[in-house]
Write an enzyme that holds these catalytic residues in place. Structure first.
Site, PDB file in Angstrom:
ATOM      1  N   GLU A   1       0.878  -1.160   0.000  1.00  0.00           N
ATOM      2  CA  GLU A   1       0.000   0.000   0.000  1.00  0.00           C
ATOM      3  C   GLU A   1       0.919   1.213   0.000  1.00  0.00           C
ATOM      4  O   GLU A   1       1.789   1.323   0.872  1.00  0.00           O
ATOM      5  CB  GLU A   1      -0.868  -0.031   1.266  1.00  0.00           C
TER       6      GLU A   1
ATOM      7  N   ARG B   1       5.492 -13.138   9.342  1.00  0.00           N
ATOM      8  CA  ARG B   1       6.146 -11.865   9.057  1.00  0.00           C
ATOM      9  C   ARG B   1       7.503 -11.824   9.745  1.00  0.00           C
ATOM     10  O   ARG B   1       7.766 -12.574  10.683  1.00  0.00           O
ATOM     11  CB  ARG B   1       5.275 -10.691   9.492  1.00  0.00           C
TER      12      ARG B   1
ATOM     13  N   LYS C   1       4.726   0.664   9.882  1.00  0.00           N
ATOM     14  CA  LYS C   1       4.827   1.940   9.164  1.00  0.00           C
ATOM     15  C   LYS C   1       4.355   3.105  10.033  1.00  0.00           C
ATOM     16  O   LYS C   1       4.923   4.183   9.991  1.00  0.00           O
ATOM     17  CB  LYS C   1       3.950   1.890   7.907  1.00  0.00           C
TER      18      LYS C   1
HETATM   19  P1  ATP Z   1       2.848  -2.187   8.109  1.00  0.00           P
HETATM   20  O1  ATP Z   1       2.263  -3.167   9.065  1.00  0.00           O
HETATM   21  O2  ATP Z   1       4.255  -1.819   8.390  1.00  0.00           O
HETATM   22  O3  ATP Z   1       1.999  -0.995   7.872  1.00  0.00           O
HETATM   23  P2  ATP Z   1       1.701  -3.423   5.866  1.00  0.00           P
HETATM   24  O4  ATP Z   1       1.537  -4.887   5.943  1.00  0.00           O
HETATM   25  O5  ATP Z   1       0.510  -2.620   6.122  1.00  0.00           O
HETATM   26  O6  ATP Z   1       2.924  -2.988   6.740  1.00  0.00           O
HETATM   27  P3  ATP Z   1       1.745  -3.346   3.054  1.00  0.00           P
HETATM   28  O7  ATP Z   1       2.142  -2.229   2.199  1.00  0.00           O
HETATM   29  O8  ATP Z   1       0.318  -3.750   3.095  1.00  0.00           O
HETATM   30  O9  ATP Z   1       2.273  -2.979   4.477  1.00  0.00           O
HETATM   31  O10 ATP Z   1       2.653  -4.623   2.807  1.00  0.00           O
HETATM   32  C1  ATP Z   1       2.953  -5.146   1.552  1.00  0.00           C
HETATM   33  C2  ATP Z   1       3.358  -6.576   1.715  1.00  0.00           C
HETATM   34  O11 ATP Z   1       4.459  -6.694   2.599  1.00  0.00           O
HETATM   35  C3  ATP Z   1       2.235  -7.400   2.297  1.00  0.00           C
HETATM   36  O12 ATP Z   1       2.097  -8.568   1.516  1.00  0.00           O
HETATM   37  C4  ATP Z   1       2.677  -7.714   3.681  1.00  0.00           C
HETATM   38  O13 ATP Z   1       2.197  -8.949   4.093  1.00  0.00           O
HETATM   39  C5  ATP Z   1       4.201  -7.678   3.558  1.00  0.00           C
HETATM   40  N1  ATP Z   1       4.813  -7.325   4.826  1.00  0.00           N
HETATM   41  C6  ATP Z   1       4.574  -6.247   5.583  1.00  0.00           C
HETATM   42  N2  ATP Z   1       5.283  -6.282   6.730  1.00  0.00           N
HETATM   43  C7  ATP Z   1       6.005  -7.430   6.691  1.00  0.00           C
HETATM   44  C8  ATP Z   1       6.948  -8.063   7.583  1.00  0.00           C
HETATM   45  N3  ATP Z   1       7.291  -7.517   8.763  1.00  0.00           N
HETATM   46  N4  ATP Z   1       7.494  -9.230   7.194  1.00  0.00           N
HETATM   47  C9  ATP Z   1       7.169  -9.788   6.021  1.00  0.00           C
HETATM   48  N5  ATP Z   1       6.303  -9.261   5.152  1.00  0.00           N
HETATM   49  C10 ATP Z   1       5.715  -8.099   5.472  1.00  0.00           C
HETATM   50 MG    MG Z   2      -1.160  -3.747   4.945  1.00  0.00          MG
END
Ligand code: ATP
Ligand code: MG
Length: 619
Positions: free
Chosen positions: A64, A303, A313
């Site tokens: 995102e 994760r 984030k």
């Molecule tokens: P955050 O929790 O930091 O806001 P998010 O999951 O909302 O991260 P996205 O932009 O939706 O961020 O993530 C894109 C991809 O990265 C998703 O498929 C998510 O599962 C993966 N991702 C996010 N954080 C991690 C992590 N700590 N380890 C592995 N994959 C991750």
């Molecule tokens: Mg997300």
């Protein structure tokens, strides 16, 4: 024209994991062999090259664009692009831009940079020929709207106008089934008319939502009629003001996967409870003839949780917004831009992703594992160099006597890489050259007037209890001459201002006399004649606690007060002339990088400490 990327020949040597097993089985069974482009709306531009190769797997990385990517995303990028590469498939970079308020082209661009920098080129790995543009969810808004109407027409969705509180209360909880909304039994015609009014801007933000009609008593709360469309008057960075209703992520995501003919939709464990809805939606849209089987399948992995690091984030944004760091690319940040500026390499991050592997259960990875991968990558690559980080002047008092004049200097050479770092058949890089003269900078800690037991570096002659005198310590200036310490000068406060020694002619490194005098130690140094003043930023971990945000505590309380110390150092000419982003091993200190933004070759050297030579946090 881009050429398809050859399958990674190393695939066989990689450790197997549950994702590889699933993919290999699907390839063997030909699970996706019958797929054809459904002629997806908005998709034509991306797929101009025609039908997908049925023998190929297709993954996606769907960030995102609401912030900068972090080390956890790097793991996800390496998994998704890495698997595609290994199995000769493709991976789509896709922006999940369904949330207009929080998204921004600044983030879009930073994400594109991050993926490319990590070494994954979706113009080759993910896109049909000629198209370098990433995919974006907003390209499919028209299709999603049609899908929503199709669900309504088939009796699988309804417009709910309960208040937000009622909706929450009626959803129930783990122990309590939900209660049907009074709007649940609306007719298809009524739902369709109301949904069109939502789209037409006739209803206020929040006045209604479109919900999937599934099961309010389901033990999985995600299946209790989840919202799939909401009203939000917001300008979207891509579609502008075209829409005032936006699809919910859980509805949009499976559709994006299906339209792009994704085979394996790999995400983190928190989406496990969403999988039944993912499958439900795929089945319904196939039933409505909007999509065709075989549908993509979702798989979840754990994760990345890294000690001493925060990977949210929202919390990272807080560090930036409250000025706890200098920005998203502060070298202490676990963002990809931060790691890059800190001196991490794409190779080290890919190695890290490989090493930690893919599992289905949550665990913590120690920060030292990440640092270890960096050391491993740089060990044979980073040129060596000498820098003095806490300088005090050493004067070789007999210099003119030994070499004819105080101004005399002599070139010393040292290998840029040790012999052990040179692979067979590889040409070693050119030697480094630097001058030695009457005055050189040495580390303050390399002189002790009253040396502790076992101290081998510089110390002055000593009068013994029996009245005899022991000579001063004999050490080598690394790559230069052997010297014998004679004393020091101090200021009024007692601080050492100069160390004094005599040079022993004929002992230069690399000459026949090098071993004629035995030195107890070799110390690093930089000559006053050609050493260059440099700013060195000694970065350390941003948090002093391994689990900074565990148990809901305020993570700001765990900030390490010593995460940055800036010193004025002297560096040898080969370091001062570095290109921005060039990495080095400063002998005895660890790995450093010329700052990408602030370093100016020769004129204003600025280095960041990446990591020490050994893990100093382990004990
Ligand atoms: P955050 O929790 O930091 O806001 P998010 O999951 O909302 O991260 P996205 O932009 O939706 O961020 O993530 C894109 C991809 O990265 C998703 O498929 C998510 O599962 C993966 N991702 C996010 N954080 C991690 C992590 N700590 N380890 C592995 N994959 C991750
Ligand atoms: Mg997300």
């Amino acid at each position: 024209m881009t050429t398809p990327t050859a399958p990674d020949n190393n695939a066989d040597h990689k450790v197997s994991n549950f994702l590889r097993q699933i993919i290999e089985k699907d390839l063997e069974l030909g699970t996706y062999a019958s797929r054809r482009w459904a002629g997806s709306p908005g998709d034509a531009a991306h797929h101009a090259a025609g039908q997908p190769d049925p023998a190929k797997i297709r993954t996606r990385f769907p960030p995102e664009p609401n912030g900068y990517l972090h080390v956890g995303h790097a793991k996800s990028i390496c998994i998704n692009f890495g698997l595609a590469k290994e199995y000769g498939g493709v991976c789509h970079l896709r922006f999940d831009d369904t949330n207009p308020e929080k998204e921004d082209t600044e983030y879009v661009n930073s994400i594109i940079d991050a993926v490319k920098w990590l070494g994954f080129d979706w113009a080759q790995l993910g896109q049909a020929a000629g198209s370098a543009a990433p995919y974006q969810a907003s390209d499919y808004f028209d299709f999603m709207y049609r899908a929503a109407e199709a669900l309504i027409e088939a009796g699988y969705a309804y417009v709910d106008e309960q208040s937000a509180e009622d909706m929450r209360a009626n959803r129930g909880d783990f122990g309590k089934p939900g209660v049907d909304s009074p709007f649940r039994s609306r007719t298809v015609a009524e739902n369709l008319a109301r949904f069109r009014e939502m789209k037409g801007g006739k209803l206020a933000d929040g006045a209604a939502v479109l919900r999937a009609k599934i099961d309010m008593a389901s033990p999985n709360i995600n299946m209790r009629d989840p919202a799939i469309y909401r009203i939000r008057r917001a300008t979207h960075h891509h579609t502008g003001d075209k829409w005032c209703i936006y699809p919910m992520y859980t509805f949009a995501h499976p559709i994006e996967d299906a339209l792009e003919q994704i085979t394996h939709s790999i995400c983190t464990l928190e989406f496990e409870d969403q999988r039944p809805f993912y499958d439900w939606l795929m089945e319904r849209l196939c039933e409505c003839k909007l999509l065709a089987a075989p549908s993509p399948k979702q798989y979840e992995f754990a994760r990345l949780n890294l000690t001493y690091v925060i990977t949210s984030k929202r919390k990272l944004a807080q560090l930036v917004n409250e000025g706890k760091v200098s920005g998203w690319d502060d070298p202490r940040m676990p963002t990809i831009v931060g790691l890059r500026r800190r001196g991490y390499t794409p190779e080290s991050l890919r190695l890290f992703a490989d090493r930690i592997g893919v599992t289905k259960s949550d665990s913590w990875i120690d920060y030292s594992t990440l640092e270890g991968c960096l050391r491993e990558d740089l060990e044979n690559k980073a040129h060596r160099g000498m820098a003095v980080l806490d300088p005090v002047k050493l004067v070789l008092t007999n210099w003119a006597e030994a070499f004819g004049s105080d101004g005399y200097t002599e070139a010393c050479t040292q290998p840029a890489l040790p012999h052990s770092a040179i692979a067979e058949g590889q040409t070693p890089p050119a030697d480094r050259t630097f001058q030695i003269g009457k005055e050189v900078w040495i580390e303050r800690e390399d002189f002790e007037e009253v040396p502790p037991k076992g101290y081998k570096r510089l110390s002055p002659p000593k009068v013994n209890p029996d009245g005899s005198t022991s000579p001063g310590a004999v050490v080598r200036l690394k790559g230069g001459y052997v010297i014998e310490c004679t004393g020091c000068a101090r200021d009024a406060a007692g601080q050492v201002t100069e160390v004094h020694a005599k040079v022993i002619p004929g002992t230069k490194s690399g000459t026949p006399g090098a071993d004629s005098v035995k030195a107890k130690a070799a110390i690093t140094w930089v000559s006053v004649a050609d050493g260059v003043k440099a700013e060195v930023r000694l970065y350390d971990r941003l948090f002093a606690e391994a689990h900074p945000d565990a148990g809901g505590k305020d993570f700001l309380q765990s900030l390490n007060p010593d995460s940055l110390k800036v010193v004025t150092a002297y560096v040898e000419p080969s370091l001062a002339g570095a290109q921005p982003d060039q990495k080095f091993q400063f002998e005895r200190f660890g790995y450093f990088v010329a700052d990408r933004l602030d370093h100016v070759a020769g004129a204003k050297p600025v280095f960041n400490r990446v990591t020490g030579l050994k893990d100093s946090w382990g004990q």
